[in-house]
Write an enzyme that holds these catalytic residues in place. Structure first.
Site, PDB file in Angstrom:
ATOM      1  N   ASN A   7      -5.803  10.122  -2.725  1.00 35.41           N
ATOM      2  CA  ASN A   7      -4.498  10.592  -3.175  1.00 35.41           C
ATOM      3  C   ASN A   7      -3.550   9.392  -3.069  1.00 35.41           C
ATOM      4  OD1 ASN A   7      -1.779  11.518  -3.161  1.00 35.41           O
ATOM      5  ND2 ASN A   7      -2.450  13.579  -2.633  1.00 35.41           N
ATOM      6  N   GLU A  34      -2.505  12.916  -7.413  1.00 37.10           N
ATOM      7  CA  GLU A  34      -1.059  12.671  -7.409  1.00 37.10           C
ATOM      8  C   GLU A  34      -0.726  11.351  -8.104  1.00 37.10           C
ATOM      9  OE1 GLU A  34       2.015  14.395  -4.667  1.00 37.10           O
ATOM     10  OE2 GLU A  34       0.443  13.921  -3.217  1.00 37.10           O
ATOM     11  N   ASP A 150      -8.143  15.788  -2.710  1.00 41.73           N
ATOM     12  CA  ASP A 150      -7.212  16.252  -1.692  1.00 41.73           C
ATOM     13  C   ASP A 150      -7.244  17.776  -1.731  1.00 41.73           C
ATOM     14  OD1 ASP A 150      -5.103  17.006  -0.116  1.00 41.73           O
ATOM     15  OD2 ASP A 150      -3.571  15.905  -1.234  1.00 41.73           O
ATOM     16  N   ASN A 152      -6.082  19.735   0.643  1.00 37.59           N
ATOM     17  CA  ASN A 152      -5.005  20.348   1.411  1.00 37.59           C
ATOM     18  C   ASN A 152      -5.534  21.455   2.316  1.00 37.59           C
ATOM     19  OD1 ASN A 152      -2.370  19.154   1.081  1.00 37.59           O
ATOM     20  ND2 ASN A 152      -2.516  19.660  -1.090  1.00 37.59           N
ATOM     21  N   ASP A 221      -8.696  15.322   2.985  1.00 36.71           N
ATOM     22  CA  ASP A 221      -9.341  14.770   1.790  1.00 36.71           C
ATOM     23  C   ASP A 221     -10.851  14.796   2.014  1.00 36.71           C
ATOM     24  OD1 ASP A 221      -6.869  13.366   0.287  1.00 36.71           O
ATOM     25  OD2 ASP A 221      -6.672  13.121   2.458  1.00 36.71           O
ATOM     26  N   ASP A 250       0.551   8.210   1.875  1.00 29.65           N
ATOM     27  CA  ASP A 250       0.325   8.873   3.160  1.00 29.65           C
ATOM     28  C   ASP A 250      -1.136   9.309   3.323  1.00 29.65           C
ATOM     29  OD1 ASP A 250       0.813  10.661   1.099  1.00 29.65           O
ATOM     30  OD2 ASP A 250       2.404  11.750   2.131  1.00 29.65           O
ATOM     31  N   HIS A 251      -1.938   9.157   2.271  1.00 27.39           N
ATOM     32  CA  HIS A 251      -3.382   9.412   2.330  1.00 27.39           C
ATOM     33  C   HIS A 251      -4.140   8.090   2.277  1.00 27.39           C
ATOM     34  CE1 HIS A 251      -3.228  13.821   1.136  1.00 27.39           C
ATOM     35  NE2 HIS A 251      -2.028  13.419   0.769  1.00 27.39           N
TER      36      HIS A 251
END
Length: 263
Positions: A7, A34, A150, A152, A221, A250-251
């Site tokens: 991501n 993303e 990802d 989530n 992930d 942030d990933h």
């Protein structure tokens, strides 16, 4: 064959990071989430210059997924079946030819689902149900299949720094975890957990409260492998070092090496 997921949290903002990592990792197939741009705005040229074929399913300013492959993609199918009204760009399936058959890779960006009391959480659970339907159908072909992206979803308490703080979050609620387990129950293998039970195997650190510096992370992930892919699993890694770069996503990337010989 190395298959990876990342991501990138805006591909245009982090293009230099992506290009550096692609050179470092030498991944054969990469699933991006993303990308946050329409197809026409995706920075194809510098990625293609590294030897990748590029397919995107973009959306303006948010969502968006992409497949990068050093091998020709025989098929590329955007969108997850089951809801004609869902316009979010969250799913892209690609097929790579092997010397004997194919490998099918589904790049996905599963809805976050927060806040739980809003319509976003039922949408998340509905999306997961549609993903199970897709996966169940594809498993019948008995092809190597990788669900990468990802999700989530925090699958287990060992996949988050402080489980108690996440009990009411959409990523860790019982319904979310049960839906993820139902997906595994179809016959999928969580690639990372097939190789290690160690805690602290995180793929995401929030930008707030010094989460990266304190290692307050989550594992959301994932690479899920069909039986035909799991049989060929050799190595799994998390490239956490990229989280330390300037203005990072942030990933971080997750990858798996499979004993698959492309045509």
């Amino acid at each position: 064959m190395r298959i990876a997921t990342w991501n990138v949290n805006s591909v245009r903002q982090r293009l230099d990071h992506l290009l550096t990592w692609l050179k470092d990792s030498q991944s054969d197939v990469v699933c991006l989430q993303e990308i946050k741009c329409v197809d026409e705005a995706f920075p194809r040229e510098p990625i293609e210059a590294l030897g990748y074929n590029v397919v995107t399913h973009g959306q303006k300013t948010f969502n968006g997924v992409a497949l990068l492959s050093k091998y020709p993609l025989e098929e590329a199918n955007p969108g997850l079946a089951g809801d004609d009204g869902d316009v979010h760009a969250r799913f892209l399936e690609g097929v790579v030819s092997l010397k004997h058959g194919v490998v099918r890779v589904a790049c996905l960006y599963l809805p976050n689902g927060n806040p739980v009391g809003s319509e976003k959480y039922p949408y998340k659970l509905s999306w997961m149900a549609r993903l199970r339907d897709y996966a169940q159908q594809r498993l019948r072909t008995e092809e190597p299949l990788i669900l990468a992206g990802d999700f989530n979803v925090i699958p287990q308490p060992g996949d988050v720094h402080n489980p108690a703080a996440w009990t009411e979050d959409a990523l860790f609620r019982p319904e979310t975890r049960e839906s993820f387990q139902a997906l595994l129950g179809l016959g999928f293998t969580d690639a990372l957990r097939a190789t290690t039970d160690a805690p602290g195997q995180y793929t995401f650190w929030d930008y707030q409260a010094g989460a990266w510096q304190k290692n307050w992370g989550l594992r959301i992930d994932h690479l899920l492998l069909s039986p035909q892919a799991a049989d060929r699993l050799r190595h799994v890694g998390i490239d956490s070092y990229v989280r330390n770069w300037e203005k990072p996503s942030d990933h971080v990337p997750v990858w798996a090496d499979l004993d698959l010989e492309a045509a």
